[in-house]
Write an enzyme that holds these catalytic residues in place. Structure first.
Site, PDB file in Angstrom:
ATOM      1  N   CYS A  92       0.866  -1.181   0.000  1.00 32.68           N
ATOM      2  CA  CYS A  92       0.000   0.000   0.000  1.00 32.68           C
ATOM      3  C   CYS A  92       0.898   1.225   0.000  1.00 32.68           C
ATOM      4  O   CYS A  92       1.432   1.595   1.029  1.00 32.68           O
ATOM      5  CB  CYS A  92      -0.892   0.004   1.236  1.00 32.68           C
ATOM      6  SG  CYS A  92      -1.925   1.476   1.354  1.00 32.68           S
ATOM      7  N   LEU A  93       1.111   1.767  -1.181  1.00 37.53           N
ATOM      8  CA  LEU A  93       1.953   2.961  -1.292  1.00 37.53           C
ATOM      9  C   LEU A  93       1.360   3.842  -2.386  1.00 37.53           C
ATOM     10  O   LEU A  93       1.117   3.366  -3.501  1.00 37.53           O
ATOM     11  CB  LEU A  93       3.403   2.546  -1.628  1.00 37.53           C
ATOM     12  CG  LEU A  93       4.428   3.677  -1.701  1.00 37.53           C
ATOM     13  CD1 LEU A  93       4.560   4.398  -0.370  1.00 37.53           C
ATOM     14  CD2 LEU A  93       5.791   3.153  -2.128  1.00 37.53           C
TER      15      LEU A  93
END
Lengths: 199, 186
Positions: A92-93
């Protein structure tokens, strides 16, 4: 536009190889197939983090529409981090999603991932269990992350008190990884972990 | 033109200084920030970042809702990029035949401070109007109507901005005409 994609990846590949970070062995990239659509990245765990001295392997898939869309990146090395799934390695970036910009390169992506290891964002988690532990029981999170780095990323720091709990579960005939996941998720409470495994 | 490669530069290099300059593709100064190749049909954003026009166009098409500079994420738009015209070789002379067309440069006419130039009918039919009321009895009202006189260049035809400007200029013309009628009748 696959032409742009291949030409760009070739340049970026060279950029990574020639970079200072590669010289310091902090980042590395290798080809998986010869048509530059799949690559294998490697980042070193940043110092002063539970990931220190570990080597984390990344699966990088270059889409047809690259560089207009971000590369698909996933951790192949199992890791205990709030923004990375401990099951699938999904990351999750923001820059790998909606904040991607076409001027970013493999080098900047790898460096951003390294920065992510040093600065977790528990309020925007990928792995809710890890994120909860990070917020509620930071010391146990650090121990767990160190343990996973030792086990899967080749980091040198052993965590003997966690190993003994693992061994107890292993003696009951539980698969080692399964036992590790259960104990990690239950803040290394042996009774609760046993319960989740056998219920 | 920035995209002149080293070999071409040497062939054409009647200026000895040209050959001494470092190859732009080596230091990366004139590389497109998207394809990382030497920029062709180059455009530069207001934040100063260089792109090939086809590359930037595709980037803007990919994210129609969030148009940001691929380098610094400043807001950008098609209308606000400046094309770079070098001395160029013949191959690059017709960017309009390429899809998508590169935005045109905007050329501002120098300020003309000459004498009274009203009532010049210009070829493009553009006009400006100004009017005012002087202190009676020295002048009931003084008005000048400039038709086709020198004016600041407007937006490019066909763009929404151009249509808006056309609309506004017509609106003001009718307001002015109504005002003159009102003055005459009153």
């Amino acid at each position: 536009m696959a032409n742009i994609a291949v030409a760009r990846i070739k340049r970026e590949f060279k950029e990574v190889v020639k970079s200072e970070e590669a010289a310091k062995c902090a980042i590395k990239v290798e080809l998986v197939d010869n048509n530059f659509t799949e690559l294998r990245g490697e980042i070193a765990g940043p110092p002063d983090t539970p990931y220190e001295s570990g080597t984390f392997i990344l699966e990088i898939k270059i889409p047809e529409t690259y560089p207009f869309n971000p590369p698909k990146v996933r951790f192949q090395t199992k890791i205990w981090h709030p923004n990375i799934s401990s099951v699938t390695g999904a990351i999750c970036l923001d820059i790998l999603r909606d904040q991607w910009a076409a001027a970013m390169t493999l080098r900047t992506v790898l460096l951003s991932l390294q920065a992510l290891l040093a600065a977790a964002e528990p309020d925007d988690p990928q792995d809710a269990v890890v994120a909860r532990q990070f917020k509620e029981n930071y010391e146990i999170y650090v121990k767990t992350a160190k343990h996973w780095s030792y086990k899967y990323a080749g980091a040198p720091n052993r965590t003997p008190e966690l190993d003994s709990k693992l061994k107890q579960l292993a003696d009951m005939g539980v698969d080692e990884h399964r036992a590790r996941v259960a104990l990690s998720s239950c803040d290394w409470d042996l009774a609760r972990a046993t319960e989740t495994i056998f219920s | 033109m920035a995209s002149t490669s080293e070999s071409e530069g040497q062939k054409e290099g009647d200026d000895p200084e040209d050959a001494n300059k470092s190859n732009p593709s080596q230091d990366g100064t004139f590389e497109c920030n998207i394809c990382l190749d030497t920029a062709h049909d180059a455009v530069v954003s207001m934040c100063g970042h260089l792109f090939c026009w086809p590359c930037l166009h595709q980037w803007l098409e990919t994210r129609p809702n969030r148009q940001t500079c691929p380098v610094c994420k400043a807001g950008i738009s098609k209308e606000k990029v400046v094309p770079l015209y070098g001395r160029g070789n013949a191959k690059q002379e017709d960017p309009r035949t390429k899809v998508p067309p590169r935005p045109q440069g905007q050329r501002t006419e120098p300020e003309n401070n000459g004498p009274f130039q009203s009532f010049n009918w210009g070829g493009d039919g553009g006009f400006q109007m100004s009017f005012g009321i002087g202190a009676f009895p020295f002048g009931l009202f003084a008005s000048t109507v400039n038709l086709g006189g020198p004016r600041l260049p407007g937006a490019q035809p066909g763009t929404p901005q151009f249509e808006e400007e056309q609309f506004l200029s017509k609106l003001f013309l009718w307001v002015a005409i109504l005002f003159i009628f009102w003055l005459l009748v009153a």
